[in-house]
Design a protein around this motif. Sequence first.
Motif, PDB file in Angstrom:
ATOM      1  N   ILE A  77       0.841  -1.203   0.000  1.00  0.00           N
ATOM      2  CA  ILE A  77       0.000   0.000   0.000  1.00  0.00           C
ATOM      3  C   ILE A  77       0.875   1.251   0.000  1.00  0.00           C
ATOM      4  O   ILE A  77       0.652   2.185  -0.746  1.00  0.00           O
ATOM      5  CB  ILE A  77      -0.939   0.001   1.234  1.00  0.00           C
ATOM      6  N   TYR A  78       1.911   1.222   0.847  1.00  0.00           N
ATOM      7  CA  TYR A  78       2.733   2.428   1.001  1.00  0.00           C
ATOM      8  C   TYR A  78       3.563   2.771  -0.240  1.00  0.00           C
ATOM      9  O   TYR A  78       3.930   3.903  -0.437  1.00  0.00           O
ATOM     10  CB  TYR A  78       3.740   2.278   2.150  1.00  0.00           C
TER      11      TYR A  78
ATOM     12  N   GLY B 145       3.050   2.809  -3.356  1.00  0.00           N
ATOM     13  CA  GLY B 145       2.450   3.439  -4.534  1.00  0.00           C
ATOM     14  C   GLY B 145       2.165   2.461  -5.658  1.00  0.00           C
ATOM     15  O   GLY B 145       1.988   2.877  -6.799  1.00  0.00           O
ATOM     16  N   TYR B 146       2.112   1.191  -5.333  1.00  0.00           N
ATOM     17  CA  TYR B 146       1.876   0.203  -6.392  1.00  0.00           C
ATOM     18  C   TYR B 146       0.436   0.275  -6.901  1.00  0.00           C
ATOM     19  O   TYR B 146       0.191   0.214  -8.096  1.00  0.00           O
ATOM     20  CB  TYR B 146       2.179  -1.202  -5.858  1.00  0.00           C
ATOM     21  N   THR B 147      -0.516   0.390  -5.994  1.00  0.00           N
ATOM     22  CA  THR B 147      -1.907   0.506  -6.440  1.00  0.00           C
ATOM     23  C   THR B 147      -2.357   1.977  -6.362  1.00  0.00           C
ATOM     24  O   THR B 147      -2.745   2.551  -7.345  1.00  0.00           O
ATOM     25  CB  THR B 147      -2.850  -0.368  -5.584  1.00  0.00           C
ATOM     26  N   TRP B 148      -2.275   2.532  -5.186  1.00  0.00           N
ATOM     27  CA  TRP B 148      -2.616   3.946  -5.036  1.00  0.00           C
ATOM     28  C   TRP B 148      -1.373   4.750  -5.388  1.00  0.00           C
ATOM     29  O   TRP B 148      -0.371   4.678  -4.685  1.00  0.00           O
ATOM     30  CB  TRP B 148      -3.067   4.233  -3.606  1.00  0.00           C
ATOM     31  N   PRO B 149      -1.393   5.498  -6.500  1.00  0.00           N
ATOM     32  CA  PRO B 149      -0.139   6.072  -7.018  1.00  0.00           C
ATOM     33  C   PRO B 149       0.458   7.153  -6.134  1.00  0.00           C
ATOM     34  O   PRO B 149      -0.278   7.866  -5.447  1.00  0.00           O
ATOM     35  CB  PRO B 149      -0.571   6.643  -8.377  1.00  0.00           C
TER      36      PRO B 149
ATOM     37  N   LEU C 108       1.582   9.859  -6.993  1.00  0.00           N
ATOM     38  CA  LEU C 108       1.152  11.199  -7.409  1.00  0.00           C
ATOM     39  C   LEU C 108      -0.152  11.626  -6.744  1.00  0.00           C
ATOM     40  O   LEU C 108      -0.487  12.810  -6.729  1.00  0.00           O
ATOM     41  CB  LEU C 108       1.044  11.295  -8.940  1.00  0.00           C
ATOM     42  N   ALA C 109      -0.893  10.630  -6.190  1.00  0.00           N
ATOM     43  CA  ALA C 109      -2.147  10.965  -5.514  1.00  0.00           C
ATOM     44  C   ALA C 109      -2.000  10.962  -3.997  1.00  0.00           C
ATOM     45  O   ALA C 109      -2.946  11.251  -3.279  1.00  0.00           O
ATOM     46  CB  ALA C 109      -3.233   9.976  -5.922  1.00  0.00           C
ATOM     47  N   MET C 110      -0.813  10.614  -3.500  1.00  0.00           N
ATOM     48  CA  MET C 110      -0.615  10.574  -2.038  1.00  0.00           C
ATOM     49  C   MET C 110      -0.347  11.981  -1.495  1.00  0.00           C
ATOM     50  O   MET C 110       0.110  12.835  -2.253  1.00  0.00           O
ATOM     51  CB  MET C 110       0.613   9.714  -1.702  1.00  0.00           C
ATOM     52  N   PRO C 111      -0.571  12.180  -0.185  1.00  0.00           N
ATOM     53  CA  PRO C 111      -0.124  13.445   0.405  1.00  0.00           C
ATOM     54  C   PRO C 111       1.398  13.583   0.192  1.00  0.00           C
ATOM     55  O   PRO C 111       2.109  12.565   0.184  1.00  0.00           O
ATOM     56  CB  PRO C 111      -0.457  13.278   1.894  1.00  0.00           C
TER      57      PRO C 111
ATOM     58  N   LEU D 297       4.128  14.331   1.796  1.00  0.00           N
ATOM     59  CA  LEU D 297       5.115  13.697   2.687  1.00  0.00           C
ATOM     60  C   LEU D 297       5.152  12.183   2.465  1.00  0.00           C
ATOM     61  O   LEU D 297       6.224  11.582   2.356  1.00  0.00           O
ATOM     62  CB  LEU D 297       4.767  14.011   4.150  1.00  0.00           C
ATOM     63  N   LEU D 298       3.965  11.568   2.352  1.00  0.00           N
ATOM     64  CA  LEU D 298       3.903  10.116   2.177  1.00  0.00           C
ATOM     65  C   LEU D 298       4.435   9.713   0.806  1.00  0.00           C
ATOM     66  O   LEU D 298       5.017   8.646   0.639  1.00  0.00           O
ATOM     67  CB  LEU D 298       2.469   9.620   2.364  1.00  0.00           C
TER      68      LEU D 298
END
Lengths: 380, 393
Positions: free
Chosen positions: B315-316, B318-322, B324-327, B329-330
């Motif tokens: 999850i962390y 960026g494999y599924t949730w990219p 570029l869409a994370m906050p 810092l994350l």
Amino acid sequence: MLKRELMYLKKDKLLFAALVIAPVFFTLLFSWYYSPGVVKSIPTAVLDLDNSSLSRMIINYFENNEKYDIRYFPKDEVELKNLIQQGSVRMALVFPPEFSSKVKKGEDTRVLVICNENNLIVGNNALTRASEILQSLGVGILIKKIESLGYPPEYSKNLAMPLGFTARVLGNPAYNYSYFLIPGLIGVVFLEISILNMARTVAIDASQEKNSKELMEIYITRMFIYLAILIFVFLVCILAVNKLFKIPIRGKVFDITLLSAAFITSCLNIGAFLGILTKNPLFSVQITAYLSMPTFLASGFTWPYHMMPEPIKKFAAIWPLYSFIIPLRNIMLLGSSEGEILWAIKRLGLISVFVFLLNIFIILLPTSNKEKAGIAGGER
Amino acid sequence: MDFRGLFELIYFIKSLKEEILRIFKDPKYILAVVLIPALVSLVLCYMYLPGVVKGVSTAVVDLDNTSLSRKIIWYFENNETFKVNYYLNDDENLEGLIKSGKVDVVVFIPEGLEKDVKNQKSPKVLVIVNGTNMSVSSICLEKSAEILMTVNAGIAVNYLEAKGVQPDKAKNFVLGLPFEKRVWYNPTRNYGKFLMPGAIASLFQISIVLGAATSINGSKYNVFSKGMNFLDRLQFVIGKLVFHAMTGAFFLNLTYFLSIKYFLLGKIEAVKGIAVLSLPFTLTISAIGVISSIIFRDQISSTEVAMFLVLPTLIYCGYTWPTLAMPPLLSKLAKLIPLYYFADPVKSIMATGINKDVYIYNFKALLIYFFAVFAAIFLALTLFGRKRKAVVE
């Protein structure tokens, strides 16, 4: 026994942290990861070989849409291909030469929308919105074309769009990924935490060759203590994601409480089963490590249940996640459906009763049949 | 190699020997470290074999019952995304039908649709979709829109033809703004091809870490005893690290090979490139397990800590949730996760082969990561040089 267990919990700070702090930490961390909810600013390239007012108008629409971030204007297809292969660009628009004049003449020509689907979430978002933009611009162009044939504006509008289409998306109309995934991820966190801690602590007691009565008492007392703690922590987590990350709770909190109690009870029983069966705390921890991700994928939460092969469907039906995370998401996003909640609680209850009876049966088996404890990785 | 050299490597050999014996002596080890990740990976590949969502339970409410409404229903019936299970004649409780879980899509055709179309009143077909599972709802909306655009275009062409426009010209005319979608890397938008390269990597990093995290503190040799000098300790630790990295890499690559061959996850030529990239990856993960095993005296603590370090990284990273869409810092923290440099590149290699620049970048990043963790092991061996009682004597 209750006093002894509470003292044990008070002494074992690691266990307390695992039961209370870890679920809150992971829930908040996952929610933070998904907090933007939607994918924006997708790196986009434009290859405009037409350079007309029409192509510039379309580019302008994409530039003004928060979904896209037009960063690159390659000179030719080779440069564009390199940008996509390097992963710098996730979507590209290509306008062929004389695109505008051909559209006006009604000749065959097309805007090319190239999409890098290496990541389906990014790719699908980019493609769906691009289709929407181009379709709506297309209707506008068509109206003008019909008007140019000499028809009145009102007639042109209806002729361009003779049949309208309205979509109503229930539960998650904004297509927010955190609404979609967070209920499931919270379920996985509590599955892992419940099974892991119950399995490890019961395995320690089972390996110490306690008598059956004592082991049964420990198991049942511990189950109730962990259940009370975990339901409380679960509610804290659900309310926290609601308040801090605005994930809606459209159903009743009471329904969520009942459902979570049934779910956590079934997980604790499964944890106890692992501990009693293996009598090996390390091995039970190792097995637990594999439970979260694969069973989440096979729970029907993302990949729908009806698409699964029959053997996996059967497994999903007896694994608590399936009967918990989908009803939980439905309560949170759609509001409660009493029939569904009752069905889920009944199913989770059956799992709990079955595993509980199985555990009692294993505990009551003659001691001589019990395997002596060992540590995987050690040579005891 | 002379005898002196062999003597110097004695703890490296002892370390390897101990791990090899562990495989034969402890069937639980094989189950937890080899069989479960490989079998689970293949079962998940089997689950994703259909690749795309089809047969979504659909209800049709036709209050018009004309040739146009039947044509629309025909399109839904003959589109593999939908499975029309219910034909209803009233519009009562349509949302309830979705909430009860019987259907995920309701197509509502209002009364007088065909008549209104003929009178150019632009009537609307309503499609209600259960949006709770986005994997299902997004494809249903996309396909519904496609169907209704097709029907629309057909009606508009008929109008224009009736007004004397040539059929070929009418078809190009109604397109308005013609566009073509071209999907790269995963043209069928197959879920298995999207998820499984990363899921397999994630499962094997758990298996590697589980083995490595119990290797030092579960050993019969006490690495901190006076009998071992610093170089002996280092040899011993390297033995464990290499063993778990190599066995992990072997079974990881075997699973990738099987998933490509039998579940068509990608191109078979990809195997070589993945194998090379997997070496610095498994070395890094093994090193993380080993350092946990050095720091924590008991195996359960070292396993739990290492496990929670690697378990959620799919999850962390960026494999599924990219990313570029994370906050922000994350998104930066994602780049500190070894899986970031392995899972996504493996997926790309499977889909299109190796892009040299990207491949070298990821290989170097993993090597740097490995040397950083190895430096931490070096430091830990120096710091924990005090006499320490081994768990198993």
